[in-house]
Design a protein around this motif. Structure first.
Motif, PDB file in Angstrom:
ATOM      1  N   ARG A 171       0.688  -1.192   0.240  1.00  0.00           N
ATOM      2  CA  ARG A 171       0.029   0.274  -0.190  1.00  0.00           C
ATOM      3  C   ARG A 171       1.197   1.469  -0.018  1.00  0.00           C
ATOM      4  O   ARG A 171       0.131   1.691  -0.374  1.00  0.00           O
ATOM      5  CB  ARG A 171      -0.883  -0.323   0.991  1.00  0.00           C
ATOM      6  N   ALA A 202       0.921   4.168  -2.731  1.00  0.00           N
ATOM      7  CA  ALA A 202       0.664   5.453  -2.729  1.00  0.00           C
ATOM      8  C   ALA A 202       1.912   6.109  -2.828  1.00  0.00           C
ATOM      9  O   ALA A 202       1.736   7.370  -3.355  1.00  0.00           O
ATOM     10  CB  ALA A 202       0.214   5.426  -0.988  1.00  0.00           C
ATOM     11  N   ARG A 229     -10.380   8.806  -8.880  1.00  0.00           N
ATOM     12  CA  ARG A 229     -12.365   8.090  -7.929  1.00  0.00           C
ATOM     13  C   ARG A 229     -12.522   7.418  -9.439  1.00  0.00           C
ATOM     14  O   ARG A 229     -12.494   8.220 -10.041  1.00  0.00           O
ATOM     15  CB  ARG A 229     -12.115   8.778  -6.814  1.00  0.00           C
ATOM     16  N   PHE A 256     -15.763   4.365  -5.135  1.00  0.00           N
ATOM     17  CA  PHE A 256     -15.073   3.885  -4.019  1.00  0.00           C
ATOM     18  C   PHE A 256     -14.193   5.620  -4.025  1.00  0.00           C
ATOM     19  O   PHE A 256     -14.360   7.052  -4.334  1.00  0.00           O
ATOM     20  CB  PHE A 256     -13.637   3.079  -5.118  1.00  0.00           C
ATOM     21  N   THR A 257     -13.631   5.175  -2.430  1.00  0.00           N
ATOM     22  CA  THR A 257     -13.028   6.660  -2.340  1.00  0.00           C
ATOM     23  C   THR A 257     -11.347   6.749  -2.689  1.00  0.00           C
ATOM     24  O   THR A 257     -10.927   7.470  -2.534  1.00  0.00           O
ATOM     25  CB  THR A 257     -13.618   6.699  -0.722  1.00  0.00           C
ATOM     26  N   THR A 258     -11.199   5.694  -2.467  1.00  0.00           N
ATOM     27  CA  THR A 258      -9.897   5.188  -3.537  1.00  0.00           C
ATOM     28  C   THR A 258      -9.285   6.055  -4.635  1.00  0.00           C
ATOM     29  O   THR A 258     -10.065   6.459  -5.569  1.00  0.00           O
ATOM     30  CB  THR A 258      -9.642   3.995  -3.232  1.00  0.00           C
ATOM     31  N   GLU A 259      -8.373   5.873  -4.313  1.00  0.00           N
ATOM     32  CA  GLU A 259      -7.353   6.665  -5.872  1.00  0.00           C
ATOM     33  C   GLU A 259      -6.540   6.186  -6.875  1.00  0.00           C
ATOM     34  O   GLU A 259      -5.052   6.030  -5.916  1.00  0.00           O
ATOM     35  CB  GLU A 259      -6.421   8.756  -5.274  1.00  0.00           C
ATOM     36  N   LEU A 289      -6.634  -0.983  -2.120  1.00  0.00           N
ATOM     37  CA  LEU A 289      -7.223   0.078  -2.823  1.00  0.00           C
ATOM     38  C   LEU A 289      -8.397  -0.436  -3.573  1.00  0.00           C
ATOM     39  O   LEU A 289      -9.127  -0.454  -4.980  1.00  0.00           O
ATOM     40  CB  LEU A 289      -6.881   0.592  -4.481  1.00  0.00           C
ATOM     41  N   GLY A 290      -9.391  -0.710  -2.446  1.00  0.00           N
ATOM     42  CA  GLY A 290     -10.899  -1.580  -2.504  1.00  0.00           C
ATOM     43  C   GLY A 290     -11.103  -2.435  -2.497  1.00  0.00           C
ATOM     44  O   GLY A 290     -12.162  -2.819  -2.828  1.00  0.00           O
TER      45      GLY A 290
END
Length: 736
Positions: free
Chosen positions: A137, A141, A150, A154-157, A179-180
């Motif tokens: 992760r 990032a 996005r 989902f709120t992940t990017e 990432l979800g």
């Protein structure tokens, strides 16, 4: 013993940006490797995989856990560990609490510097399965993604929407969320040929399963090799050779999971256009490999690649031919339209184009570059001319005229339709239009070479007029932007000034050009500006900026930082403000210094020179190198009964002999502006022969003696020796 198993991580997504796929893949691998190293998780090898729809990392023989280790913590000093009544102090109790123990369990650590409270704790290593998800992760990032997105709820990017994630350690899934997505063992094959899910049983079978069941070649380097070979085979089938550039090869590999070659063609009437136009159209717009004949001329064919193995490849061929024909027709139209006016007539519109607010229009820039190019052309002619001195003025006038004409036309193609459509062809199209207008070859070549080198590894300008124009064009931009206060900061360099400075240096060094000095060129260029700015400060800033690029250039060429420092701190030569002001001379010194370091005497003399420099500095010695040195002073003092050490006299005599021996290797007088270069290698090799006399001097002579005359004589002697080294390099800067 810690067990080892292979690890596989794969992230599946929508099609990733092809021009950054390899960069993302390498960054993901580097991030995971750095995370494993930081966590002290051992492994034997690592590899990245990348396709348009996936990034993957394979780690070979990854340890199942961190090693167990013993951690020793140091607490307060003993004198601060107890209260006056002998009870534990607050500091001692606080230290025990931070260690998760009691005061009674603490130990005492004795060293030669004192005694402290300490606590030794056995720390059991964490399991890899507990650590790996956070490592992955963190790497994701930190990927170099300019703009993340996005999708859905989902709120992940990420750079593109993601669809699956595989995380295997041995034959087991490490269940976590990336990432979800919940990790598993199922990947996906080719979008069209094998859209079904594929279960990965073990990490080491990943690439093979993707190929056999998924019709996907996971290794981008393997795909590049396949594409390159297939393109050449396809080109050979039409009697040609594929023109393959590295950037396009990488991009095509990033666009295809299973590349299949397709050969196409176009009407041969388009071959009448400049080859660069056709190549740019095929490569940039269509992602095609052009096809050339054995002589380098273009054929009316191209090679493209499809991501599917079609049952009707002729349909793909015809589709690509239908697409490329109108693009080539547009280029043909631009060429014909531009040719209705001469290049000089196009250039007359430059007064309507702003170069920079404070620096005026492109016409103003052209005028400045013209003056500077003529000045440089004169110097280059003096350096390179082989004509008789009586004919030199005629050659200078001819070359200045060529430089003037080339500079006048240099920016005219910016107003042509072709360059408006294909910005990367500026200079190239100008040279074609100039040739079509009947301009002299020197002018034609210079217009193209003004932008050389365009990027790292590119060739530099080779014609005299091209060199003069290339240096003038870059220097005008450099000095102008600095004078306008737009100095590059950090990674921001919108005017590509670092590249311009490096281009100037490469043109000088790689063509062995001597133009008095860089500071002189900077001053000359700045005098053509009329806006208000701090002239001296700008000259200093630009010169320093170029010198900084010089260090980067030579470090990239394989010279070490201490070698660069040794030369930059040497004495300057003729007309120079700094040794870095003459890049060619600087390189010659570096080459000589690298050879000097191979000599057995080098390290001893470097240490001796460092000692000499320290002695001179501490004694507040003032050099008398500009005065007439009395070479007989030691002999005269000895004759007067002063106790002069024989080792000092011997060193003096050896230095005097040295001066005679190296005289033929020193810089000779300037004839028509051209120096005879010194032979720094021979000078340093001869200086190396002084090692025994220098060693004996320091063994037997007390330099800072009480007798003032004798002390000054010794200091003069050491300074004279130091000055001889400094004519080449300050060898005291060399690291052992």
């Amino acid at each position: 013993m810690i067990e080892q198993q292979h690890l596989l991580f794969e992230l599946g997504s929508e099609e990733l940006p092809p021009k950054t796929l390899l960069k993302l893949s390498n960054a993901l691998l580097d991030g995971i490797v750095q995370g494993l190293n930081a966590a002290e998780l051992g492994f034997t090898a690592s590899k990245a995989y990348a396709t348009p729809r996936r990034l993957a990392v394979f780690i070979e023989n990854l340890a199942s856990s961190q090693p167990d280790k013993t951690v020793e913590k140091r607490g307060p000093a003993i004198q601060a560990a107890f209260a006056p009544d002998g009870s534990p102090s607050k500091a001692a109790l606080g230290f025990a609490s931070s260690c998760g123990t009691t005061f009674e369990q603490l130990e005492r650590l004795k060293t030669d510097k004192g005694e402290w409270l300490s606590y030794t704790q056995a720390v059991k290593g964490q399991n890899t399965e507990e650590l790996i998800a956070d490592i992955i992760r963190a790497s994701i990032a930190n990927l170099p993604i300019a703009k993340r997105m996005r999708w859905g709820s989902f709120t992940t990017e990420f750079v593109r929407p993601v669809h699956w994630a595989v995380l295997l350690y041995g034959d087991s899934v490490i269940e976590t969320e990336i990432l979800g997505l919940h990790t598993g063992r199922e990947t996906q094959g080719h979008r069209f040929h094998a859209p079904q899910k594929i279960a990965i049983d073990k990490p080491e079978n990943y690439a093979e399963l993707l190929f056999t069941q998924g019709k996907v070649i996971a290794d981008i380097e393997q795909r590049k090799a396949i594409i390159k070979d297939a393109a050449q085979t396809a080109a050979a089938n039409v009697g040609g050779i594929a023109h393959i550039e590295a950037d396009l090869l990488e991009e095509i590999a990033a666009l295809n999971e299973f590349p299949v070659p397709i050969t196409g063609g176009f009407h041969d009437r388009f071959l009448a256009l400049p080859a660069e136009v056709l190549i740019t159209t095929m490569q940039t717009n269509q992602k095609y490999f052009p096809v050339k004949n054995a002589d380098g001329g273009l054929l009316a064919h191209f090679i493209t690649f499809s991501n599917i193995e079609s049952t009707r490849p002729e349909s793909i061929q015809q589709g690509n031919e239908r697409v490329v024909t109108p693009r080539l027709s547009d280029a043909e139209f631009f060429w014909n339209q531009d040719r209705k006016h001469s290049l000089e007539q196009h250039g007359q519109k430059l007064a309507n184009v702003v170069f920079q607010e404070k620096l005026g229009t492109m016409a103003d820039k052209t005028e400045r570059v013209k003056k500077l190019a003529m000045y440089i052309a004169e110097w280059l002619t003096k350096q390179n001319s082989t004509v008789k001195l009586s004919d030199l003025d005629v050659e200078i006038k001819k070359n200045k005229k060529l430089a003037e004409r080339a500079a006048l036309l240099s920016k005219a193609d910016l107003l042509t339709s072709m360059v408006g459509e294909f910005g990367n062809l500026q200079g190239i199209m100008g040279s074609h239009y100039a040739k079509a207008d009947g301009e002299e070859k020197g002018v034609v070549d210079a217009i193209k070479e003004q932008y050389y080198p365009k990027q790292s590894g590119d060739s530099v300008a080779t014609s005299l007029t091209g060199q003069a124009l290339a240096i003038a064009e870059k220097l005008d931009t450099l000095t102008g932007i600095f004078s306008a206060g737009l100095i590059p900061t950090g990674d921001k360099d919108p005017y590509a000034l670092r590249r311009a400075a490096l281009g100037i240096l490469r043109t000088l060094i790689e063509n062995n050009l001597r133009l008095r000095n860089i500071s002189d060129l900077v001053e000359k260029s700045l005098r053509y500006y009329t806006h208000s700015f701090d002239f001296k400060a700008t000259q200093t800033a630009v010169t320093h900026f170029i010198h900084e690029r010089l260090k980067g250039y030579f470090l990239a060429e394989g010279y070490s930082a201490d070698e660069f420092d040794a030369v930059i701190n040497s004495n300057s030569g003729a007309f120079l403000v700094s040794p870095a002001d003459d890049p060619v001379d600087f390189e010659q010194r570096l080459k000589a210094l690298k050879e000097f370091r191979k000599l057995p005497e080098a390290s001893s003399l470097a240490a001796a020179h460092k000692r000499i420099r320290n002695i001179l500095k501490k004694s507040d010695f003032v050099s008398n190198k500009d005065k007439n040195y009395d070479f007989n002073v030691l002999h005269n003092l000895k004759n007067e009964g002063v106790s002069v050490e024989n080792a000092a006299v011997q060193l003096l005599d050896s230095i005097l002999q040295l001066l005679k021996d190296i005289e033929p290797y020193q810089r000779q007088k300037w004839d028509s502006g051209t120096p005879k270069d010194p032979d720094y290698t021979k000078i340093l090799t001869r200086l190396a022969l002084l090692r025994d006399d220098v060693d004996t001097f320091f063994d037997e002579v007390m330099v800072m003696c009480d007798d003032e005359k004798l002390r000054n004589a010794y200091l003069d002697l050491l300074n004279m020796l130091s000055e001889q080294f400094l004519t080449c390099a300050d060898i005291s800067k060399l690291q052992s």
